[in-house]
Scaffold this active site. Structure first.
Site, mmCIF file in Angstrom:
data_model
loop_
_atom_site.group_PDB
_atom_site.id
_atom_site.type_symbol
_atom_site.label_atom_id
_atom_site.label_comp_id
_atom_site.label_asym_id
_atom_site.label_seq_id
_atom_site.Cartn_x
_atom_site.Cartn_y
_atom_site.Cartn_z
ATOM 1 N N CYS A 80 -23.146 -30.380 21.247
ATOM 2 C CA CYS A 80 -21.766 -29.869 20.744
ATOM 3 C C CYS A 80 -20.938 -28.975 21.713
ATOM 4 O O CYS A 80 -20.564 -29.727 22.813
ATOM 5 C CB CYS A 80 -21.807 -29.213 19.187
ATOM 6 S SG CYS A 80 -20.168 -29.318 18.595
ATOM 7 N N ILE A 135 -19.957 -31.522 13.569
ATOM 8 C CA ILE A 135 -19.273 -30.365 13.134
ATOM 9 C C ILE A 135 -18.179 -30.344 14.030
ATOM 10 O O ILE A 135 -18.461 -29.722 15.243
ATOM 11 C CB ILE A 135 -20.009 -29.128 12.687
ATOM 12 C CG1 ILE A 135 -21.291 -29.637 11.884
ATOM 13 C CG2 ILE A 135 -19.270 -28.295 12.214
ATOM 14 C CD1 ILE A 135 -22.056 -28.405 11.770
ATOM 15 N N ARG A 136 -17.134 -30.742 13.794
ATOM 16 C CA ARG A 136 -15.955 -30.566 14.741
ATOM 17 C C ARG A 136 -16.280 -31.031 16.121
ATOM 18 O O ARG A 136 -16.060 -30.419 17.243
ATOM 19 C CB ARG A 136 -15.360 -29.102 14.925
ATOM 20 C CG ARG A 136 -14.501 -28.633 13.582
ATOM 21 C CD ARG A 136 -14.012 -27.322 13.583
ATOM 22 N NE ARG A 136 -14.994 -26.069 13.556
ATOM 23 C CZ ARG A 136 -15.067 -25.373 14.438
ATOM 24 N NH1 ARG A 136 -13.766 -25.316 15.282
ATOM 25 N NH2 ARG A 136 -15.707 -24.494 14.479
ATOM 26 N N HIS A 171 -25.580 -32.022 16.162
ATOM 27 C CA HIS A 171 -26.450 -30.957 15.943
ATOM 28 C C HIS A 171 -27.788 -31.415 15.403
ATOM 29 O O HIS A 171 -28.297 -31.151 14.081
ATOM 30 C CB HIS A 171 -26.018 -29.932 15.056
ATOM 31 C CG HIS A 171 -24.651 -29.064 15.553
ATOM 32 N ND1 HIS A 171 -24.731 -27.996 16.042
ATOM 33 C CD2 HIS A 171 -23.158 -29.510 15.268
ATOM 34 C CE1 HIS A 171 -23.531 -27.682 16.375
ATOM 35 N NE2 HIS A 171 -22.602 -28.424 16.002
ATOM 36 N N GLU A 173 -30.576 -29.898 15.754
ATOM 37 C CA GLU A 173 -31.351 -28.673 15.423
ATOM 38 C C GLU A 173 -31.092 -28.322 13.633
ATOM 39 O O GLU A 173 -32.145 -27.778 13.090
ATOM 40 C CB GLU A 173 -30.988 -27.396 16.168
ATOM 41 C CG GLU A 173 -29.656 -26.814 15.642
ATOM 42 C CD GLU A 173 -28.490 -27.287 16.378
ATOM 43 O OE1 GLU A 173 -27.205 -26.819 16.002
ATOM 44 O OE2 GLU A 173 -28.419 -28.406 16.918
#
Length: 194
Positions: A80, A135-136, A171, A173
């Site tokens: 990201c 996420i964004r 992401h 993780e």
């Protein structure tokens, strides 16, 4: 146990450390230039890229990190905001970056927080049914000839590799035992064994 540095100025560095530990890799929080010495890999986590750039400068890490990335002797994994930091070109709005990954990215290319979520991704680098938490997230809008697309979301590349650099718009993780974390762990072990 091999040690991977995780940039720990801002963002979800703790989740990366936990994911790597599950794959037999110790981690070291990278907050000062000396923390880059002797690591077998480096993670640039998600977070807010502008804030990360400001913190890198204020902590005296901006130039040491640039030198570390230019040498390219160990695997680097960027998620990201980390991908934004590595990109050749950043837009929406433009922002400086390290330029070691030959991609052009649009910040928040998939929309604001309300558009965030888990989405299917597909490609030769991931098994069928793989998802990614966006996420964004930045959108990769262009890749150079040396960049291999390992997974896409629709027509968009979302997981790419260029040499020792692995980068994801999402992401991994945040999901249990994600294939992308395993891929990076294999890169670290293979590089350290050479």
């Amino acid at each position: 146990m091999r040690t991977v540095g995780v940039l720990a100025l801002q963002g979800d560095f703790a989740a990366h450390a936990a994911a790597l530990l599950r794959h037999g890799l110790a981690t070291r929080q990278v907050r000062r230039p000396e923390h880059l010495v002797g690591i077998a890999g480096l993670v640039l986590p998600g977070g807010e890229s502008t804030t990360m750039l400001n913190l890198l400068a204020s902590q005296g890490l901006e130039q040491p990190l640039a030198q570390f990335l230019r040498v390219g002797s160990v695997p680097v994994f960027a998620t990201c905001a980390g991908l934004i930091l590595l990109a050749r070109e950043v837009s929406d709005p433009p922002q400086r970056s390290y330029g070691v990954l030959d991609v052009k990215v649009a910040r928040n290319g998939y929309g604001r927080q309300i558009a965030s979520g888990r989405f299917s991704i597909a490609g030769d680098g991931v098994p069928a049914g793989t998802t990614g938490v966006f996420i964004r997230a930045p959108r990769i809008v262009q890749t150079g000839s040396g960049v291999k697309t390992l997974a896409s979301r629709g027509a968009d590349p979302v997981l790419v590799q260029q040499g020792q650099v692995l980068a994801a718009c999402f992401h991994p993780e945040l999901e249990d035992d994600h294939v992308v974390v395993r891929t990076f762990a294999r890169l670290v072990h293979a590089s350290a064994d050479q």
